[in-house]
Write a protein that holds these residues in place. Sequence first.
Motif: not given
Length: 681
Positions: A609-626
């Motif tokens: 339950d995010l507050p007003d004005g919150a932004e959600v960025l992603g999801p993105v992979a973390v430390d993806a393999p080459p």
Amino acid sequence: MTSHEAPEAEMLPGLRAAVDDARAKAAATRRRKAASWEPAETDPVARVLVDIALAHLDRPFDYAVPVGMADTAVPGARVKVRFAGQDVDGFLVERASQTDHTGHLQPLRRVVSPEPVLAPEIVRLSETLARRYAGARSDVLRLAVPPRHAAAEKAPSAPAPEAAAPAPTRWAEVAHADAFLRRLAAGDPPRAVWSAAPADDWPAMVAEAVATTYATGRGVLVCVPDGRDVARVDAALTALLGDGHHVCLTADGGPAARYRDFLAVARGARRIVVGTRSAAFAPVHDLGLVVLWDDGDDLHAEPRAPYPHTREVLVLRAEQQGTAALFGAIARTAETQQLLTTGWAHELAVPREVLRRRVRVEAVPAEDRSVGTRIPRAAYDAVRRGLDVGPVLVQTPRAGYAASLACDTCRAPARCTVCTGPLAVAGPTVPPHCRWCGHVESAWACPTCGGRGLRAPVRGEARTAEELGRMFPGTTVRSSSGDRVLDRVGPTGDLVVATVGAEPVADDGYAAVVVLDTWLTLARDDLRAAEEALRRWLNAAALVRPGGHVVAVGDPAHPALQALVRWDPAGFARRETDERSQAHLPPAARIATVTGDLGALDDVLHLLDLPDGAEVLGPVAVDAPPPSAPAAPAGAVEHRVLLRVPRAAGQELSQALGDLQRIRSARKLDPVRIQVDPPTL
């Protein structure tokens, strides 16, 4: 009737007496046990924080205090309690006369130790930090209270000797320092952000501020990044106050010594504490001043949940306990600049004319190859002139010999033929090897142009020392990096090559300091790349003696190098803060990251339950393999969601994340890692 069926009346008198005696003893034992489990007459309720890191159980639980434990079950003591069918550890945080629990209270199992190791102010601090970082109080208390050592508890803590109040002398050239010290001496709680100048003996200056507060009968807490800084402040305090007035809380002495020193603080026998990030929780009696040195060092960021930063811990302690605060550094972070902008603290710095008298800084481009190496003529001349009068420091950002290689013909990066990892060289006579798989490339050929020659675009401290040894024959060249870190060097004309953070202190200061490969330090893919680069350069440049010469090799037009040349960390911090504010980045915004597999992150976004004005960025992979690596199984690669809100809504974001953790814990959903205000992005 047979003989073995004789009635009880015909038993031998001695046997009957023995049976009656055993029954009487058993009844007496039962009565004593029942009496010992009777609730205590005064404050029979104990509120206990159990050592269970489950968010939905992160609250004190009420237990009955048996009359046999009434004297030892004191607030702050370690106890054992029955919880969910098993014995668990906990801290007794409060004794009370009543409880809201409607049923029968379970009694305390036992008091592990009557030593009150958890102070009331640390209980309040742990609750605030758990809310601030959306974590559990049990995790905070693991950081705050070291493991018990029974033998150390049995030994008494000798009281500190009497100490005189020496007059501060090293702050004379710092503007407004006299007013700050006067207020400390008067028992007031001033707060300051201090920018140390080149050639400042900052440990001695910290010791003088500590002694000024200590003379009023109040305690002091000093937090520094690492053990080398602890040793320097320790030596400065000993020289100023003598032995027996302070303790150093580090892990170097072992668990017994650390717990013994912790007990000396908890008992009030020592009121000055010097240590690294965990010392920020030390229960100093009558705390009057908190000191933090170099808050930009990443060692101040706790790597364990809930990931509190030392700066934020000390800010909260200063606010909750009404203490003075001194946040000092040679550089300045955007967060400490925010403390000045909001009026939470005031600035301490030397005037510009003092800076111009103490140091001369210049930046020269790396393209000047007039002396045949990557060291330009201006840097070469600074080293040559400096060696005539004292030691010279050369800072390089990489350790080792050649951390990366490229084709000598087309400049393409040299890659491993097995896994496409980067190649490196460990020494002048060693063939290149892969930094990923370790494969040795004894006959490498460039796949782009077919060339077989290799060059080192990034050279480590060992290769740099080798080059400088050829340039200045007859000069002693000393290296400091990795596990071979020098603490100090003498006044002789030695050439010291050191990596970042491993620069030794010269007895009389360095005659010259050369900073190499500044482009590499700026090339980090991080929000704080420029801020961290300037911090590293300033920390090295500040080791010069008064009138010393500093040369930085890099693009003179870069804002960070311009700030170094002007010695203007405050102006650079203001510029960074303004730019981050425009981009809605910390400290103008509050950011949190949530890391886990994609299914868990879907649950998070559904439940949060995010507050007003919150932004959600992603999801993105973390430390993806080459790309060349084998495909990872589903769910093996973690993903991250970034949540951003305005700074004013930071408390609401922390509350929402805390509620999320409690819901997920109660429902036993897949775990995720939540980090509020991560040090890097």
